[in-house]
Design a protein around this motif. Structure first.
Motif, short mmCIF file in Angstrom:
data_model
loop_
_atom_site.label_atom_id
_atom_site.label_comp_id
_atom_site.label_asym_id
_atom_site.label_seq_id
_atom_site.Cartn_x
_atom_site.Cartn_y
_atom_site.Cartn_z
N GLY A 40 0.79 -1.22 0.00
CA GLY A 40 0.00 0.00 0.00
C GLY A 40 0.82 1.27 0.00
O GLY A 40 0.30 2.35 -0.25
N SER A 41 2.12 1.17 0.28
CA SER A 41 2.94 2.37 0.30
C SER A 41 3.42 2.70 -1.11
O SER A 41 3.64 1.82 -1.93
N GLY A 42 3.60 3.98 -1.39
CA GLY A 42 4.07 4.43 -2.70
C GLY A 42 5.59 4.43 -2.74
O GLY A 42 6.24 4.80 -1.76
N VAL A 43 6.16 4.01 -3.87
CA VAL A 43 7.61 3.94 -4.01
C VAL A 43 8.03 4.54 -5.35
O VAL A 43 7.22 4.67 -6.27
N ARG A 44 9.32 4.89 -5.43
CA ARG A 44 9.95 5.31 -6.67
C ARG A 44 11.11 4.36 -6.91
O ARG A 44 11.96 4.17 -6.05
N THR A 45 11.17 3.78 -8.09
CA THR A 45 12.28 2.88 -8.39
C THR A 45 13.50 3.69 -8.79
O THR A 45 13.40 4.89 -9.04
N ILE A 46 14.65 3.03 -8.87
CA ILE A 46 15.86 3.74 -9.26
C ILE A 46 15.80 4.18 -10.72
O ILE A 46 16.53 5.06 -11.13
N GLY A 47 14.87 3.60 -11.48
CA GLY A 47 14.66 4.01 -12.86
C GLY A 47 13.71 5.17 -13.00
O GLY A 47 13.51 5.69 -14.09
N GLY A 48 13.06 5.58 -11.89
CA GLY A 48 12.18 6.73 -11.93
C GLY A 48 10.71 6.39 -12.08
O GLY A 48 9.90 7.27 -12.34
N MET A 49 10.32 5.13 -11.94
CA MET A 49 8.92 4.74 -12.06
C MET A 49 8.26 4.81 -10.69
O MET A 49 8.82 4.36 -9.70
N TYR A 50 7.06 5.39 -10.65
CA TYR A 50 6.29 5.48 -9.42
C TYR A 50 5.24 4.38 -9.42
O TYR A 50 4.56 4.16 -10.43
N ALA A 51 5.10 3.69 -8.29
CA ALA A 51 4.14 2.60 -8.20
C ALA A 51 3.76 2.40 -6.74
O ALA A 51 4.35 2.98 -5.83
N THR A 52 2.76 1.53 -6.54
CA THR A 52 2.30 1.19 -5.21
C THR A 52 2.74 -0.24 -4.90
O THR A 52 2.62 -1.13 -5.75
N VAL A 53 3.23 -0.46 -3.69
CA VAL A 53 3.68 -1.80 -3.29
C VAL A 53 2.45 -2.68 -3.10
O VAL A 53 1.51 -2.33 -2.39
N LYS A 54 2.48 -3.84 -3.77
CA LYS A 54 1.37 -4.78 -3.65
C LYS A 54 1.74 -5.94 -2.74
O LYS A 54 0.92 -6.39 -1.96
N GLU A 55 3.00 -6.38 -2.85
CA GLU A 55 3.45 -7.52 -2.05
C GLU A 55 4.95 -7.41 -1.83
O GLU A 55 5.68 -7.03 -2.74
N VAL A 56 5.40 -7.72 -0.62
CA VAL A 56 6.82 -7.66 -0.29
C VAL A 56 7.30 -9.07 0.05
O VAL A 56 6.73 -9.72 0.93
N ASN A 57 8.33 -9.53 -0.66
CA ASN A 57 8.94 -10.83 -0.38
C ASN A 57 10.35 -10.59 0.16
O ASN A 57 10.75 -9.46 0.42
N GLU A 58 11.11 -11.66 0.32
CA GLU A 58 12.44 -11.54 0.90
C GLU A 58 13.38 -10.72 0.03
O GLU A 58 14.05 -9.81 0.51
N ASP A 59 13.44 -11.02 -1.27
CA ASP A 59 14.34 -10.31 -2.18
C ASP A 59 13.62 -9.52 -3.26
O ASP A 59 14.25 -8.78 -4.01
N THR A 60 12.32 -9.69 -3.39
CA THR A 60 11.57 -9.05 -4.46
C THR A 60 10.39 -8.25 -3.92
O THR A 60 9.97 -8.44 -2.78
#
Length: 175
Positions: A40-60
């Motif tokens: 549910g939190s909003g993030v910015r990737t190192i490539g500059g894409m904005y998205a919402t976190v849907k699921e958090v795993n150990e490495d992905t």
């Protein structure tokens, strides 16, 4: 060996220590930020894409980039976890209401003097600013645009008159 000859080596080792320490601190802060990600939190990737976190795993991390668009990213590719206000401002264009957070700061210095006389004179000046002032100048931009349009039309007519008219069956091929 004298202490003077050892001094450059000591300074160099100290500088290396300080640089690695600050880099290590930045890496730890980035790792803590990535581990605090929640769905549910909003993030910015190192490539500059904005998205919402849907699921958090150990490495992905599974990101929701739009309706029906789910993307799988490595956790290390998350550049920043954004606050809700910041994410909504950037992605949806929703500005946070700043007036409710703080008092309005006047744009003149009358509040600094605290004099009632200056407040009255400022109110009178503001009332007189509302009236339109005529300096006797005409807005010539419309006239200039009309002249340019007329000149373009005349040039197009002149070019059309210079070309010979073709009839059915005529061609530009040499005979």
């Amino acid at each position: 060996m004298s202490p003077v000859t050892l001094l450059p080596f000591i300074v160099l080792i100290g500088a290396m220590f300080l640089m690695t320490r600050s880099a290590k601190k930045k890496q730890q802060q980035a790792a803590a930020m990535r581990s605090d990600m929640q769905p549910g939190s909003g993030v910015r990737t190192i490539g500059g894409m904005y998205a919402t976190v849907k699921e958090v795993n150990e490495d992905t991390v599974l990101l929701d980039a739009g309706p029906g668009v789910d993307l799988l990213f490595a956790k290390n590719s998350i550049g920043a976890v954004l606050t809700d206000d910041e994410y909504n401002r950037i992605v949806h264009g929703i500005e946070h209401d700043l007036k409710s957070d703080s008092d309005v700061v006047p744009d003149d210095a009358s509040s600094l003097t605290g004099s009632a006389e200056t407040d009255a004179s400022v109110d009178e000046a503001a009332a007189s600013d509302d009236k339109a002032v005529d300096f006797g100048k005409k807005d010539t931009t419309d006239e200039v645009q009309e002249k340019a349009a007329d000149a373009d039309a005349e040039q197009a007519d002149a070019e059309a008159a210079e070309e010979p008219k073709k009839t059915d069956g005529d061609s530009d091929a040499k005979k």
